[in-house]
Design a protein around this motif. Structure first.
Motif, PDB file in Angstrom:
ATOM      1  N   ARG A  39       0.664  -1.266  -0.114  1.00 12.57           N
ATOM      2  CA  ARG A  39       0.129  -0.054   0.046  1.00 12.57           C
ATOM      3  C   ARG A  39       0.785   1.430  -0.032  1.00 12.57           C
ATOM      4  N   ARG A  40       1.929   1.124   0.640  1.00 11.38           N
ATOM      5  CA  ARG A  40       2.897   2.567   0.822  1.00 11.38           C
ATOM      6  C   ARG A  40       4.017   2.385  -0.426  1.00 11.38           C
ATOM      7  N   LEU A  41       4.357   1.300  -0.588  1.00  8.93           N
ATOM      8  CA  LEU A  41       5.553   1.263  -1.595  1.00  8.93           C
ATOM      9  C   LEU A  41       5.430   1.145  -3.151  1.00  8.93           C
ATOM     10  N   LEU A  99       3.213  -4.044 -12.545  1.00 11.67           N
ATOM     11  CA  LEU A  99       1.971  -4.689 -12.316  1.00 11.67           C
ATOM     12  C   LEU A  99       1.421  -4.628 -10.817  1.00 11.67           C
ATOM     13  N   VAL A 100       2.604  -4.888  -9.973  1.00 10.82           N
ATOM     14  CA  VAL A 100       2.231  -4.967  -8.533  1.00 10.82           C
ATOM     15  C   VAL A 100       1.575  -3.572  -8.372  1.00 10.82           C
ATOM     16  N   GLN A 105      -3.362  -0.306  -7.076  1.00 15.05           N
ATOM     17  CA  GLN A 105      -4.528   0.653  -7.436  1.00 15.05           C
ATOM     18  C   GLN A 105      -5.745   0.279  -7.702  1.00 15.05           C
ATOM     19  N   TRP A 106      -5.762  -0.902  -8.739  1.00 20.48           N
ATOM     20  CA  TRP A 106      -7.016  -1.860  -8.743  1.00 20.48           C
ATOM     21  C   TRP A 106      -7.925  -2.196  -7.433  1.00 20.48           C
ATOM     22  N   SER A 107      -6.994  -2.499  -6.573  1.00 16.49           N
ATOM     23  CA  SER A 107      -7.494  -3.164  -5.244  1.00 16.49           C
ATOM     24  C   SER A 107      -8.177  -1.876  -4.468  1.00 16.49           C
ATOM     25  N   GLY A 129      -9.246 -11.402  -5.018  1.00 21.37           N
ATOM     26  CA  GLY A 129      -8.101 -10.338  -5.267  1.00 21.37           C
ATOM     27  C   GLY A 129      -6.655 -11.050  -4.616  1.00 21.37           C
ATOM     28  N   ARG A 130      -6.773 -12.085  -3.745  1.00 21.60           N
ATOM     29  CA  ARG A 130      -5.751 -12.805  -3.391  1.00 21.60           C
ATOM     30  C   ARG A 130      -5.142 -13.640  -4.381  1.00 21.60           C
ATOM     31  N   LEU A 131      -5.555 -14.134  -5.352  1.00 20.48           N
ATOM     32  CA  LEU A 131      -5.218 -15.072  -6.433  1.00 20.48           C
ATOM     33  C   LEU A 131      -4.153 -14.301  -7.334  1.00 20.48           C
TER      34      LEU A 131
END
Length: 187
Positions: A39-41, A99-100, A105-107, A129-131
């Motif tokens: 979330r931060r990085l 991608l990460v 952002q999508w989450s 979301g976890r997969l």
């Protein structure tokens, strides 16, 4: 790129690669495996990965310039060949980092939409979301490991090419003949 302060630029630029690749790889793995860090990085690591990607061809081009100005040896040829393998790994770091960040952002957007709709994120939505996050984390670990191993191999071969036969394993007596490196002396 040719020289910086009288030294071949390659000698200086490789230090950026040697620092940035492992740092980017480490941060990518941390953020991929630890949601709070992600979330931060996410975007800072993506930016660092792009900077890392840019540093590799700069060091490679400077190395090719230098390669045409020093004696060709088997060790130098090995280093040059290994150096060409670094760019795909740096590109992999950059792609996975972006991608990460995009997944993060999508989450965030999905969480906001659910909150605006007054719906709590149910277990099914969290599992979905976890997969992708788990798959991306696995890819991140593989790309990070490959990039660190590759930068080590390239650096080791470069050190061997530069230093093999250029120093004495035992200290020289005071006033002994200096070991020559083939580089011009810097005032």
């Amino acid at each position: 790129m040719t020289t910086v302060a009288g030294l071949p630029a390659h000698i200086l630029l490789v230090h950026a690669v040697v620092v940035l690749v492992p740092l980017t790889a480490l941060l990518l793995v941390v953020e991929s495996l630890w949601p709070a860090a992600r979330r931060r990085l996410a975007w800072p690591v993506a930016a660092l990965a792009v900077l890392t990607l840019v540093s590799v061809p700069l060091a490679t081009e400077a190395g090719e310039w230098l390669e045409h100005r020093i004696a060709s040896t088997p060790l130098l040829r090995t280093h040059a060949e290994l150096g060409d393998t670094m760019l795909p790994w740096a590109a992999g770091l950059a792609v996975v980092a972006v991608l990460v960040a995009a997944l993060q952002q999508w989450s965030r957007r999905a969480e906001r939409r659910a909150a605006e709709a007054g719906a709590a994120a149910g277990p099914e939505r969290r599992r979905r979301g976890r997969l992708p996050a788990a798959a991306l984390a696995l890819v991140a670990v593989v790309v990070a490991a490959g990039s660190v191993v590759t930068v080590y191999r390239v650096g080791d071969s470069g050190a061997r090419a530069a230093w093999t036969g250029q120093f004495s394993a035992t200290p020289l007596p005071r006033g002994g003949a200096p070991v020559t490196t083939g580089l011009p002396e810097h005032p």
